[in-house]
Design an enzyme around this catalytic site. Structure first.
Site, mmCIF file in Angstrom:
data_model
loop_
_atom_site.group_PDB
_atom_site.id
_atom_site.type_symbol
_atom_site.label_atom_id
_atom_site.label_comp_id
_atom_site.label_asym_id
_atom_site.label_seq_id
_atom_site.Cartn_x
_atom_site.Cartn_y
_atom_site.Cartn_z
ATOM 1 N N LYS A 173 -38.975 7.439 10.421
ATOM 2 C CA LYS A 173 -38.528 7.256 11.641
ATOM 3 C C LYS A 173 -39.097 5.615 11.874
ATOM 4 O O LYS A 173 -40.198 5.639 12.504
ATOM 5 C CB LYS A 173 -38.664 7.962 12.609
ATOM 6 C CG LYS A 173 -37.429 7.741 13.661
ATOM 7 C CD LYS A 173 -38.029 8.124 15.052
ATOM 8 C CE LYS A 173 -39.016 6.884 15.773
ATOM 9 N NZ LYS A 173 -38.417 5.791 16.074
ATOM 10 N N GLY A 226 -48.775 3.373 15.342
ATOM 11 C CA GLY A 226 -48.396 2.817 16.699
ATOM 12 C C GLY A 226 -49.470 2.860 17.825
ATOM 13 O O GLY A 226 -50.493 2.851 17.240
ATOM 14 N N GLY A 227 -49.228 3.208 18.906
ATOM 15 C CA GLY A 227 -49.980 3.016 20.081
ATOM 16 C C GLY A 227 -50.648 4.321 20.257
ATOM 17 O O GLY A 227 -50.553 5.403 19.419
ATOM 18 N N GLY A 231 -49.990 8.240 19.549
ATOM 19 C CA GLY A 231 -50.936 8.819 18.725
ATOM 20 C C GLY A 231 -51.464 10.479 19.213
ATOM 21 O O GLY A 231 -51.518 11.383 18.664
ATOM 22 N N GLU A 248 -52.828 5.651 12.421
ATOM 23 C CA GLU A 248 -53.423 4.390 12.460
ATOM 24 C C GLU A 248 -52.924 3.716 13.893
ATOM 25 O O GLU A 248 -51.879 3.502 13.982
ATOM 26 C CB GLU A 248 -52.528 3.552 11.541
ATOM 27 C CG GLU A 248 -52.790 3.912 9.713
ATOM 28 C CD GLU A 248 -54.114 3.780 9.532
ATOM 29 O OE1 GLU A 248 -54.940 2.790 10.187
ATOM 30 O OE2 GLU A 248 -54.555 4.269 8.563
ATOM 31 N N CYS A 282 -52.286 -5.369 14.784
ATOM 32 C CA CYS A 282 -53.172 -4.308 15.253
ATOM 33 C C CYS A 282 -54.409 -4.896 15.149
ATOM 34 O O CYS A 282 -55.524 -4.356 15.935
ATOM 35 C CB CYS A 282 -52.743 -2.950 14.526
ATOM 36 S SG CYS A 282 -52.824 -3.245 12.635
ATOM 37 N N GLU A 383 -55.898 -2.960 24.862
ATOM 38 C CA GLU A 383 -55.070 -3.771 23.934
ATOM 39 C C GLU A 383 -53.913 -4.534 24.664
ATOM 40 O O GLU A 383 -53.185 -3.823 25.173
ATOM 41 C CB GLU A 383 -54.767 -2.896 22.929
ATOM 42 C CG GLU A 383 -54.048 -3.649 21.537
ATOM 43 C CD GLU A 383 -53.422 -2.458 20.839
ATOM 44 O OE1 GLU A 383 -52.661 -1.692 21.176
ATOM 45 O OE2 GLU A 383 -53.544 -2.954 19.265
HETATM 46 P P1 NAD Z 1 -45.249 3.238 19.681
HETATM 47 O O1 NAD Z 1 -46.648 4.134 19.689
HETATM 48 O O2 NAD Z 1 -44.833 2.811 20.974
HETATM 49 O O3 NAD Z 1 -44.197 3.342 18.564
HETATM 50 C C1 NAD Z 1 -44.470 3.576 17.290
HETATM 51 C C2 NAD Z 1 -43.562 4.626 16.640
HETATM 52 O O4 NAD Z 1 -43.487 6.049 17.383
HETATM 53 C C3 NAD Z 1 -41.982 4.066 17.099
HETATM 54 O O5 NAD Z 1 -41.347 4.260 15.972
HETATM 55 C C4 NAD Z 1 -41.715 5.093 18.087
HETATM 56 O O6 NAD Z 1 -40.001 5.198 18.406
HETATM 57 C C5 NAD Z 1 -42.345 6.155 17.750
HETATM 58 N N1 NAD Z 1 -42.307 7.246 18.934
HETATM 59 C C6 NAD Z 1 -42.546 6.992 20.126
HETATM 60 N N2 NAD Z 1 -42.894 8.270 20.905
HETATM 61 C C7 NAD Z 1 -42.775 9.018 19.999
HETATM 62 C C8 NAD Z 1 -42.531 10.718 20.052
HETATM 63 N N3 NAD Z 1 -42.936 11.182 21.056
HETATM 64 N N4 NAD Z 1 -42.408 11.351 18.910
HETATM 65 C C9 NAD Z 1 -42.483 10.753 17.574
HETATM 66 N N5 NAD Z 1 -42.570 9.414 17.505
HETATM 67 C C10 NAD Z 1 -42.608 8.480 18.810
HETATM 68 O O7 NAD Z 1 -46.210 1.978 19.223
HETATM 69 P P2 NAD Z 1 -45.204 0.508 18.790
HETATM 70 O O8 NAD Z 1 -45.250 -0.270 20.509
HETATM 71 O O9 NAD Z 1 -44.002 0.441 18.247
HETATM 72 O O10 NAD Z 1 -46.471 -0.413 18.040
HETATM 73 C C11 NAD Z 1 -47.715 -1.098 18.913
HETATM 74 C C12 NAD Z 1 -48.975 -0.398 18.401
HETATM 75 O O11 NAD Z 1 -48.864 0.093 16.976
HETATM 76 C C13 NAD Z 1 -50.015 -1.121 18.776
HETATM 77 O O12 NAD Z 1 -51.220 -0.264 19.539
HETATM 78 C C14 NAD Z 1 -50.637 -1.475 17.628
HETATM 79 O O13 NAD Z 1 -52.041 -1.612 17.516
HETATM 80 C C15 NAD Z 1 -50.332 -0.443 16.650
HETATM 81 N N6 NAD Z 1 -50.452 -0.538 15.379
HETATM 82 C C16 NAD Z 1 -51.349 -0.039 14.357
HETATM 83 C C17 NAD Z 1 -51.427 -0.543 13.023
HETATM 84 C C18 NAD Z 1 -52.858 -0.076 12.322
HETATM 85 O O14 NAD Z 1 -52.753 -0.314 10.999
HETATM 86 N N7 NAD Z 1 -53.799 0.708 13.014
HETATM 87 C C19 NAD Z 1 -50.691 -1.509 12.534
HETATM 88 C C20 NAD Z 1 -49.503 -1.495 13.189
HETATM 89 C C21 NAD Z 1 -49.644 -1.499 14.830
#
Ligand code: NAD
Length: 488
Positions: A173, A226-227, A231, A248, A282, A383
């Site tokens: 996804k 993601g965020g 997480g 991550e 990130c 962040e």
């Molecule tokens: P996000 O957490 O909003 O979304 C990430 C993914 O999770 C998306 O596909 C979203 O649709 C999905 N998602 C959201 N709620 C969910 C749920 N309840 N159940 C299942 N899936 C769900 O993050 P974002 O805004 O897309 O990305 C930015 C963040 O990602 C920043 O915090 C950044 O630091 C982090 N990031 C980390 C790394 C790493 O390697 N550590 C790399 C890239 C981005």
């Protein structure tokens, strides 16, 4: 053509919902894609489960799985132009950056293609002649792969390639904002000959399309990038069925510059560290720690160069940086800057939307430097994920380390100094998954990537990246069985 890929078939969402994808640079319509709901995702999980339980992918020889990944690497390069263009339209990032990404993505598939076959098990020496004993590696099962919008296909590749190399099936996804390159990747996996049901794609919002991936009993592993808040939610959801989980998450990455650093290199890379991809990285070096005696000269030069950075759309060859991904994200960055100023930070450049007709329809925000910050400010702790640099002063090695470690995150960071021994001492004491010395941002697929502390756990890339997707099974064989008589 429909966009959800489930059990080897392209189809629309069960309730026929769709979503418009618009380019963040100018609001133009990039495409309309199918928007899955929870029921579509449950069907995708069932397909992945069948493909895992009934095979043949999990028991396909590792070398053959590796060959398929190598074919995918070639197909990615064949389609590089189309993929880079699609990535830039979805994210608004400069085309040249998307082109680098596609090369990295092909390298990732190549690395895991080779790694798949390299280590298939090991013999364990028991010291007993009548016993043989070995450890074999098996796939974990059905993997839920959930990815963000900043490096859409790169983050996807870091999960899909090792998951397939180890013999798993998956439901992917991607972020609802940036789906197009994931659709393209599924077509390439099909073309490369992956059996139906091994790779499944659902598109849509996290709380609807994503939620079943966190708690469904037929999912064995969740790999999420993601965020931090998402997480935490996924970790709690996964606990109910004790899924394996790799996270991550975010970062607030320190970039430490000592007074003895090579000035030109340190200024140049401090800019790259934080302003690459408008700070939507990130590992972005969004937190500059500069030694007191160098502070004024360093920050003056950094601000001078930051003010000159040209903003523009993905296909503007003179642009050095692009827009933010969405209106909501820009609003978040603006609120973050306002909070920093209210906390006492000093605005040195940026801080207001650029004016001009070319910026009106996009989500632009300029490189922004907030000086005279301190680590008790939320602007230093949180962040922003935008082009915003906070600057703090330090004096000496011990204070640099103490300040650098003083956030809940631990993803990455850098130290700039010409004193090699000092660089090594500081690197050893930083609680970060990646430390760059006199450099910022490079990575190689052979080395692990991941965070300490609340930046997550589990590793991507490198040998431990593959280990995330495998179970080690110990098989003990008694070659001379006989009654032992304990209860005779
Ligand atoms: P996000 O957490 O909003 O979304 C990430 C993914 O999770 C998306 O596909 C979203 O649709 C999905 N998602 C959201 N709620 C969910 C749920 N309840 N159940 C299942 N899936 C769900 O993050 P974002 O805004 O897309 O990305 C930015 C963040 O990602 C920043 O915090 C950044 O630091 C982090 N990031 C980390 C790394 C790493 O390697 N550590 C790399 C890239 C981005």
């Amino acid at each position: 053509m429909p966009d959800l890929f489930i059990d080897g078939t392209w189809r629309s969402a069960l309730d026929e919902r769709t979503r418009e994808i618009r380019c963040p640079a100018d609001g133009s319509l990039v495409g309309v894609v199918d928007e899955a709901g929870g029921k579509d995702t449950v069907e995708a999980i069932a397909a992945a489960r069948r493909a895992f339980d009934e095979g043949p992918w999990p028991t396909t020889p590792a070398a053959d799985r590796g060959d398929l990944l190598l074919r995918v690497a070639d197909l990615l390069l064949r389609d590089k132009d189309a993929l880079a263009r699609a990535e830039s339209l979805d994210t608004g990032k400069r085309l040249v950056e998307s082109e680098y990404d596609i090369d990295d993505i092909a390298n990732c598939f190549r690395y895991f293609g080779r790694a798949a076959a390299a280590e298939t098990g090991r013999v364990v020496e028991t010291g007993t002649a009548s016993v043989d004993s070995r450890v074999v590696y098996e796939p974990v099962g059905v993997c839920a792969l959930i990815t963000p919008w900043n490096y859409p296909l790169l983050q996807t590749a870091w999960k899909v390639a090792p998951a397939l190399a180890a013999g798993n099936t998956f439901v992917l996804k991607p972020s609802e904002l940036t789906p197009h390159t994931a659709i393209h990747l599924m077509r390439l996996l099909e073309e490369a000959g992956l059996p139906p049901g091994v790779a499944n794609l659902v598109l849509g919002a996290g709380p609807e399309a994503g939620a079943p991936l966190g708690d469904h009993p037929d999912v064995d592993l969740v790999s999420f990038t993601g965020g931090l808040q998402t997480g935490r939610r996924l970790m709690a959801a996964a606990a109910g069925t004790v899924k394996k989980i790799a996270l991550e998450l975010g970062g607030k990455n320190p970039n430490i510059v000592f007074a003895d650093a090579d000035f030109e290199t340190a200024v140049d890379l401090a800019l790259t560290a934080v302003f690459l991809h408008s700070g939507q990285v990130c590992s972005s070096g969004a937190r500059l720690l500069v030694e007191d005696s160098l502070h004024d000269r360093f920050v003056d030069e950094l601000v001078r160069r930051a003010s000159r950075i040209r903003l523009g759309g993905p296909f503007d060859e003179r642009a050095q940086s692009g827009p933010l991904v969405s209106a909501a994200h820009r609003a978040k960055v603006e609120a973050y800057v306002a909070k920093g100023l209210a906390e006492g930070a000093v605005l040195r450049c940026g801080g207001a939307r650029p004016s001009g007709p070319e910026f009106e329809a996009g989500f632009y925000y300029p490189p922004t430097v907030l000086d005279e910050c301190s680590s008790d400010m939320s602007v230093v702790q949180d962040e922003s994920f935008g082009p915003v640099l906070t600057v703090e002063r330090f004096s000496g090695e011990a204070e640099a380390v103490r300040l650098a470690n003083d956030t809940i995150y631990g993803l990455a960071g850098a130290v700039f100094t010409t004193d090699e021994a000092k660089a090594q001492r500081v690197a050893a004491r930083l609680r970060l998954g990646t430390v760059w010395i006199n450099d910022y941002h490079p990575y190689v697929p052979q080395a692990e990537w991941g965070g300490f502390k609340q930046s997550g756990f589990g590793r991507e890339l490198g040998p431990s990246g593959l280990a995330e997707y495998r179970e080690a099974k110990h098989i003990w064989r008694n070659t001379n069985p006989s009654p032992q008589g304990w209860f005779a």
